[in-house]
Design a protein around this motif. Structure first.
Motif, PDB file in Angstrom:
ATOM      1  N   LEU A 164       0.772  -1.263   0.081  1.00 22.19           N
ATOM      2  CA  LEU A 164      -0.016   0.086  -0.026  1.00 22.19           C
ATOM      3  C   LEU A 164       0.923   1.415  -0.049  1.00 22.19           C
ATOM      4  O   LEU A 164       0.549   2.179  -0.736  1.00 22.19           O
ATOM      5  CB  LEU A 164      -0.995   0.014   1.255  1.00 22.19           C
ATOM      6  CG  LEU A 164      -1.811   1.247   1.535  1.00 22.19           C
ATOM      7  CD1 LEU A 164      -2.687   1.584   0.269  1.00 22.19           C
ATOM      8  CD2 LEU A 164      -2.442   1.049   2.820  1.00 22.19           C
ATOM      9  N   ALA A 165       2.065   1.309   0.915  1.00 20.35           N
ATOM     10  CA  ALA A 165       2.815   2.474   0.924  1.00 20.35           C
ATOM     11  C   ALA A 165       3.576   2.651  -0.254  1.00 20.35           C
ATOM     12  O   ALA A 165       3.619   3.814  -0.772  1.00 20.35           O
ATOM     13  CB  ALA A 165       3.656   2.222   2.200  1.00 20.35           C
ATOM     14  N   THR A 191       2.338   2.437  -3.257  1.00 25.11           N
ATOM     15  CA  THR A 191       1.570   3.177  -4.079  1.00 25.11           C
ATOM     16  C   THR A 191       1.276   4.562  -3.620  1.00 25.11           C
ATOM     17  O   THR A 191       1.012   5.547  -4.241  1.00 25.11           O
ATOM     18  CB  THR A 191       0.262   2.400  -4.287  1.00 25.11           C
ATOM     19  OG1 THR A 191       0.485   1.065  -4.895  1.00 25.11           O
ATOM     20  CG2 THR A 191      -0.625   3.069  -5.239  1.00 25.11           C
ATOM     21  N   ALA A 192       1.015   4.594  -2.319  1.00 24.48           N
ATOM     22  CA  ALA A 192       0.219   5.571  -1.640  1.00 24.48           C
ATOM     23  C   ALA A 192       1.403   6.650  -1.234  1.00 24.48           C
ATOM     24  O   ALA A 192       1.294   7.935  -1.191  1.00 24.48           O
ATOM     25  CB  ALA A 192      -0.642   5.588  -0.577  1.00 24.48           C
ATOM     26  N   LEU A 193       2.648   6.131  -0.734  1.00 23.42           N
ATOM     27  CA  LEU A 193       3.604   6.940  -0.207  1.00 23.42           C
ATOM     28  C   LEU A 193       5.234   6.472  -0.784  1.00 23.42           C
ATOM     29  O   LEU A 193       5.923   6.114   0.007  1.00 23.42           O
ATOM     30  CB  LEU A 193       3.526   6.742   1.489  1.00 23.42           C
ATOM     31  CG  LEU A 193       2.288   7.245   2.043  1.00 23.42           C
ATOM     32  CD1 LEU A 193       2.610   6.832   3.586  1.00 23.42           C
ATOM     33  CD2 LEU A 193       2.180   8.805   2.053  1.00 23.42           C
ATOM     34  N   THR A 230       9.415   6.618   0.515  1.00 23.61           N
ATOM     35  CA  THR A 230       9.468   6.811   1.954  1.00 23.61           C
ATOM     36  C   THR A 230       9.938   5.594   2.635  1.00 23.61           C
ATOM     37  O   THR A 230       9.900   4.588   2.057  1.00 23.61           O
ATOM     38  CB  THR A 230       8.100   7.272   2.555  1.00 23.61           C
ATOM     39  OG1 THR A 230       7.339   6.123   2.666  1.00 23.61           O
ATOM     40  CG2 THR A 230       7.407   8.344   1.893  1.00 23.61           C
ATOM     41  N   ALA A 245       7.553   2.685   2.831  1.00 27.10           N
ATOM     42  CA  ALA A 245       7.269   1.836   1.422  1.00 27.10           C
ATOM     43  C   ALA A 245       8.703   1.138   1.131  1.00 27.10           C
ATOM     44  O   ALA A 245       8.317   0.127   0.431  1.00 27.10           O
ATOM     45  CB  ALA A 245       7.111   2.839   0.357  1.00 27.10           C
TER      46      ALA A 245
END
Length: 288
Positions: free
Chosen positions: A203-204, A206-208, A211, A214
């Motif tokens: 998820l990270a 894609t979304a973050l 970082t 991620a």
């Protein structure tokens, strides 16, 4: 060319690369091998530094001395420079609070030393455009220090205003940048406890993207540096207190980094190991 003799205390991973930039720009840079590790000696040799017999010799040779050390040692290093009879410009380029800079300034209250406040952001300078040296204090002294690094991989950024401004900027940046690693570790530990760590990282990504949440390799990089980051968080807490800002985030991050002290300079530690130790305690792997 005017001969420039500069001292560095002490050439750790960051200090050695900073000193190497001054050497590349034509300065003669001195250090004190006494009591230093084999790794420090190797870094000093690679950087092209010259050995002084002791701190008194370094203080007598140099007109500018750079203090680049872990923040917990900053006050002691400055005190040793003062006791050695140094007369010149002392640059404290450590991650310390403005309050700590005021304490360091008090060591040089007799006016024989001009204190310059330095704040280094970015990694040890190996690539152009990645590392900055912010400087504040006496304008003439700031100009002289900036000139040491003109055209090098360490980009000087003079700030107008007194000692304390560069440190405040450095810690403000570190508060966001380094605490984000602690937050990523805590989120990862929560997800790991519920067996959704892989899903969180997906998820990270894609979304973050980009970082520590991620990228496990990016999170793992905090492990070898945590021993330095822990006292830096304590300095951030102190700076926040002085500004009337709650310091709980920094104190919590200090506790997180303290769990990873055993991984000092260990490039093999993994993000999964750090997450396990956050859940189960230092040295515990949670049956990885």
């Amino acid at each position: 060319m005017v001969r420039r003799d500069v001292g560095i205390l002490h050439p750790g991973a960051m200090g050695a690369r900073v000193a190497a930039q001054a050497v590349a720009a034509g300065a003669t840079v001195w250090w004190v091998p006494e009591g230093r590790s084999a790794g420090t000696r190797e870094r000093a040799d690679e950087a092209g530094l010259r050995a002084a017999a002791d701190l008194a010799e370094l203080a007598g040779r140099c007109r500018i001395v750079l203090g680049v050390c872990p923040p917990a040692a900053a006050l002691d290093v400055a005190a040793r420079v003062a006791a050695a009879g140094f007369r010149g410009v002392y640059v404290d380029a450590n991650a310390v609070s403005p309050q700590r800079m005021a304490e360091i300034g008090a060591l040089f209250a007799d006016g024989t030393v001009t204190l310059v406040d330095g704040g280094i952001t970015g990694p040890p300078p190996r690539t152009a455009g990645t590392t900055r040296l912010y400087l504040s204090g006496d304008p003439d002294a700031v100009t002289a220090v900036s000139a040491l690094f003109d055209g090098t991989l360490l980009t000087p950024h003079p700030l107008t205003g007194p000692v304390g401004r560069a440190s405040a900027l450095k810690l403000s940046f570190a508060a966001y940048n380094k605490i984000s690693y602690a937050l990523a570790a805590h989120a990862s530990a929560l997800a790991d406890a519920h067996d959704v760590l892989d899903e969180l990282r997906d998820l990270a990504a894609t979304a973050l993207p980009g970082t520590p949440l991620a990228d496990p390799e990016q999170l793992a990089s905090a492990g070898p540096r945590a021993w330095r980051w822990e006292p830096e968080m304590e300095e951030i807490d102190r700076a926040c207190e002085g500004a009337g800002v709650p310091g709980e985030f920094a104190r919590a991050a200090a506790g997180t980094f303290g769990r990873w002290d055993a991984h000092k300079d260990d490039p093999t530690v993994t993000a999964d190991r750090l997450v396990a130790e956050l859940r189960h305690g230092p040295g515990q792997d949670g049956n990885l």
